[in-house]
Design an enzyme around this catalytic site. Structure first.
Site, PDB file in Angstrom:
ATOM      1  N   SER A 144       0.810  -1.091  -0.152  1.00 54.35           N
ATOM      2  CA  SER A 144       0.132  -0.055  -0.045  1.00 54.35           C
ATOM      3  C   SER A 144       0.785   1.077   0.027  1.00 54.35           C
ATOM      4  CB  SER A 144      -0.855   0.089   1.389  1.00 54.35           C
ATOM      5  OG  SER A 144      -1.440   1.154   1.381  1.00 54.35           O
ATOM      6  N   TYR A 157      -2.115  -0.681  10.677  1.00 48.99           N
ATOM      7  CA  TYR A 157      -2.168  -0.973   9.253  1.00 48.99           C
ATOM      8  C   TYR A 157      -0.827  -0.322   8.435  1.00 48.99           C
ATOM      9  CZ  TYR A 157      -3.831  -1.249   4.263  1.00 48.99           C
ATOM     10  OH  TYR A 157      -3.757  -1.304   2.937  1.00 48.99           O
TER      11      TYR A 157
END
Length: 311
Positions: A144, A157
């Site tokens: 990501s 995350y």
């Protein structure tokens, strides 16, 4: 090779929803043998039927929790028992938690790391020896843009995705001696998937993908186009590069902007939620879909700003 070839064995984790599901559906028309893995068998069966209709040479469903090393080992053993090889492995399983670091319960925080970071380590532990033994094949790890920057309220995350990026780099170095083996890392930005509704949430409002938002189909095509390509650009959106530049070269500007931007661009202030663990600790198959339902990003931001101005 830039796409799976007919007859290739393609294994995809996180295949029941979002990017993983889109990747399976994009690979199926190439006539590949698909192996679909995720925690929930019901959702996987639905995706397998879609892939059969789309032209897959065969589909195989193997319910797998990537955070469980033995489960990943069993997945790889099952693939080899049926097909004898792995040509492409796309590691797309991932979960999200929203909330300040101290507000996210320990088991949820650890659960995000377990799936995202340790899950990829488990995959590498069992898939890389197969690829090295074949002296061929690609392991693609889906990271990501948040693995390159910092954002408020998503610490678990962010930490997991920074670790995933490091893992991919380590694997690339360790396997440089095998010219037929490719370790591929890709970093999407905001993607229209259900992961935001499925996320654990201790923030008070539902998350949404920040603009510009890509479709999971576009990300899937980008993932497949990088198969076997050394040196392909990992960032899947040009805006990712702009954000990374701001984070690294202009940290004082980035830090001043990211808080307000995140509150308006990556949170839906019209969707309040009570604290909940989402799908981090257990699958929520009813929420597994190809797309999310966040609607137009610009309209969502405008609504957030109006809500803020109204107090």
């Amino acid at each position: 090779m830039s796409k799976p070839r007919p007859g290739d064995v393609v294994v995809i984790t996180g295949a029941s929803s979002g990017i993983g599901r889109a990747t399976a559906l994009a690979a199926a028309p190439e006539g590949v043998h698909l192996v679909l893995a995720a925690r929930g068998v019901g959702s996987l069966d639905l995706v397998a039927a879609e892939c059969d209709d789309a032209g897959a040479a065969s589909t195989m469903v193997v319910p797998t929790d990537v955070g469980d090393d033995r489960a990943v080992e069993a997945l790889v053993d099952a693939v080899l028992a049926r097909h004898g090889r792995i040509d492409v492995f796309v590691s797309a399983a991932g979960v999200v938690a929203y909330g300040r670091t101290e507000e996210v319960p320990q088991e949820v925080f650890d659960g995000v790391l377990r799936t995202n970071l340790l899950g990829n380590a488990n995959v590498a532990r069992h898939v890389v020896p197969v690829l090295r033994g074949q002296d061929s094949g690609t392991l693609t790890i889906v990271g990501s843009v948040i693995g390159h920057i910092a954002v408020p309220g998503m610490t678990a995350y962010a930490v997991s995705k920074w670790g995933v990026r490091s893992l991919a780099r380590q694997l690339k170095l360790e396997n440089a001696d095998k010219k037929g083996v490719t370790i591929s890392y890709v970093a999407p930005g905001g993607v229209d998937t259900p992961i935001y509704q499925q996320a654990a949430n201790y923030d008070g409002f539902e998350g949404r993908p920040p603009p510009p938002t890509a479709s999971p189909e576009r990300v899937a095509e980008q993932v497949l186009s990088r198969i076997g390509r050394e040196g392909a650009r990992p960032q899947l959106l040009l805006t990712n590069e702009v954000i990374r530049f701001g984070f690294s070269a202009l940290p004082f500007v980035y830090d001043a902007i990211i808080g307000p931007f995140f509150r308006h661009g990556a949170i839906d202030r019209l969707r309040p939620v009570e604290p909940h663990p989402g799908n981090v600790l257990a699958p929520k198959q009813s929420g597994n879909k190809l797309h999310g339902d966040q609607g137009n990003a610009v309209i969502g931001i405008a609504r957030n700003v109006l809500t803020h101005l109204r107090g």
